[in-house]
Design an enzyme around this catalytic site. Structure first.
Site, PDB file in Angstrom:
ATOM      1  CE  LYS A 116      -4.478  -1.539   1.391  1.00  0.00           C
ATOM      2  NZ  LYS A 116      -5.600  -1.396   2.318  1.00  0.00           N
ATOM      3  CE  LYS A 199      -7.758 -11.488  -3.398  1.00  0.00           C
ATOM      4  NZ  LYS A 199      -7.785 -11.376  -1.974  1.00  0.00           N
ATOM      5  CE  LYS A 202     -13.030  -4.191  -1.552  1.00  0.00           C
ATOM      6  NZ  LYS A 202     -14.097  -4.057  -0.552  1.00  0.00           N
TER       7      LYS A 202
END
Ligand code: TRP
Length: 342
Positions: A116, A199, A202
């Protein structure tokens, strides 16, 4: 329901954008099932969402939408405690206390923080760094025994365990040391439709990469039709050589409840187009009732508020009881007014 006879389970999701089919098959569907055997708390972790800059109006909208989605997927306020993290101030309070039992080095090792920090270079705020401590507080406040976690949250849960063990070593067995709950229903992780070795996330940029729970049936069909496969031209289950086809087979199985052998029997003599369309149809059949319930629930904001307020009331009562014991153990005199009768 007798919560005391059931293991306590806690999970949460951030109100940042819609959920994907991967979130549903990998997490929410398990949560719904767990309500029958566990004392469940499902939290909308709005304080965690603040670690990335949010538009206030959009955030509020996302909070209500996620609550409506929880309910639409089958989380039942009569069985589980559904609440908003910011409604229970004990989460932020315990996070402060636990920060004094967490080492900088432990937080520096968190791979999600490193990722992040890379993504948000202009806003590497301290909250992003201490995020796992707030997550530990979420879990430990309810003496949670089991936490359903995906791969990406395992390291955070491990830290929560370490903090609990450290605290207990110093002050006595006040915290339950939580265990990860690994999904046992055999549903493999749903992969990105455009990049099937990753994977389905979102936050993926490409719209075609992810199926959202609220996509229209036409959008779902289009996304599956455009799913990346390969040029081998045979339908086999082989994640290494045919990740796209294997992903479609997995999704079809998860959506219909059929086994992999049944999927191969059904599709091995057909072409990719057929597998894509039938997978889209199976997914639409699965999502249609959720979408319908969502739209009605989401329109009733007063109803959603009532669910959240009732959940917060229950959660607050439990959380304050534990927080009071922790403050006591640390030598901080607690206020009778707040913690009495608990
Ligand atoms: N960090 C989790 C995620 O992004 C969300 C979360 C916050 C959570 N607190 C939690 C999950 C406690 C499980 C238990 O997915």
């Amino acid at each position: 329901m007798k919560p005391t006879h059931r293991p306590t389970l806690f999970s949460g999701a951030q109100p940042t954008g819609q959920l994907t089919l991967g979130n549903y098959l990998g997490a929410m569907r398990t949560w719904v099932r767990m309500q029958e055997s566990h004392d469940c708390l499902f939290c909308v972790v709005d304080l965690h969402a603040l670690t990335v800059r949010q538009d206030p109006r959009q955030l509020q909208e996302n909070i209500f939408e996620l609550t409506a989605l929880y309910l639409a997927c089958g989380i039942d306020p009569a069985k589980s405690t559904i609440f908003l993290q910011s409604h229970v101030s004990a989460h932020a309070e315990l996070a402060w206390l636990l920060a004094t039992f967490t080492q900088m080095g432990e937080l520096e090792r968190m791979t999600q923080f490193k990722d992040k920090a890379q993504q948000h270079k202009h806003n590497i705020n301290a909250g992003l760094f201490t995020y796992p401590i707030l997550m530990a507080a979420d879990i430990l406040l309810y003496r949670t025994q089991q936490v359903p976690v995906g791969e990406d949250q395992k390291q955070h849960l491990e830290l929560a365990r370490d903090i609990a063990i450290r605290f207990n070593g110093l002050y006595g067995p006040l915290f339950q040391v939580p265990e990860p709950l690994i999904s046992t229903d055999g549903v493999a992780r749903v992969k990105d439709l455009q990049n099937p070795t990753k994977k389905m996330s979102k936050s993926a940029e490409a719209d075609l990469a992810k199926v959202m729970l609220l996509d229209t049936p036409e959008m779902v069909l289009k996304k599956f039709k455009k799913a990346v496969t390969d040029t081998l031209g045979v339908i086999r289950y082989d994640e290494g050589a045919q990740p796209g086809v294997s992903n479609l087979l997995n999704i079809w199985c998860a959506a219909t409840g059929h086994s992999r052998a049944e999927a191969l029997e059904q599709f091995s003599h057909h072409q990719y187009g057929r597998l894509k369309v039938e997978t889209a149809e199976a997914v639409n059949a699965l999502l249609e009732p959720i979408r319908n319930r969502f739209h009605a629930l989401n329109a009733d904001r007063e109803g959603l508020r009532a669910v959240l307020e009732e959940g917060a009331e229950r959660a607050r009562h439990r959380a304050n009881a534990v927080l009071g014991q922790i403050l006591d153990a640390l030598g901080l005199p607690t206020m009778r007014q707040r913690f009495s009768g608990l």
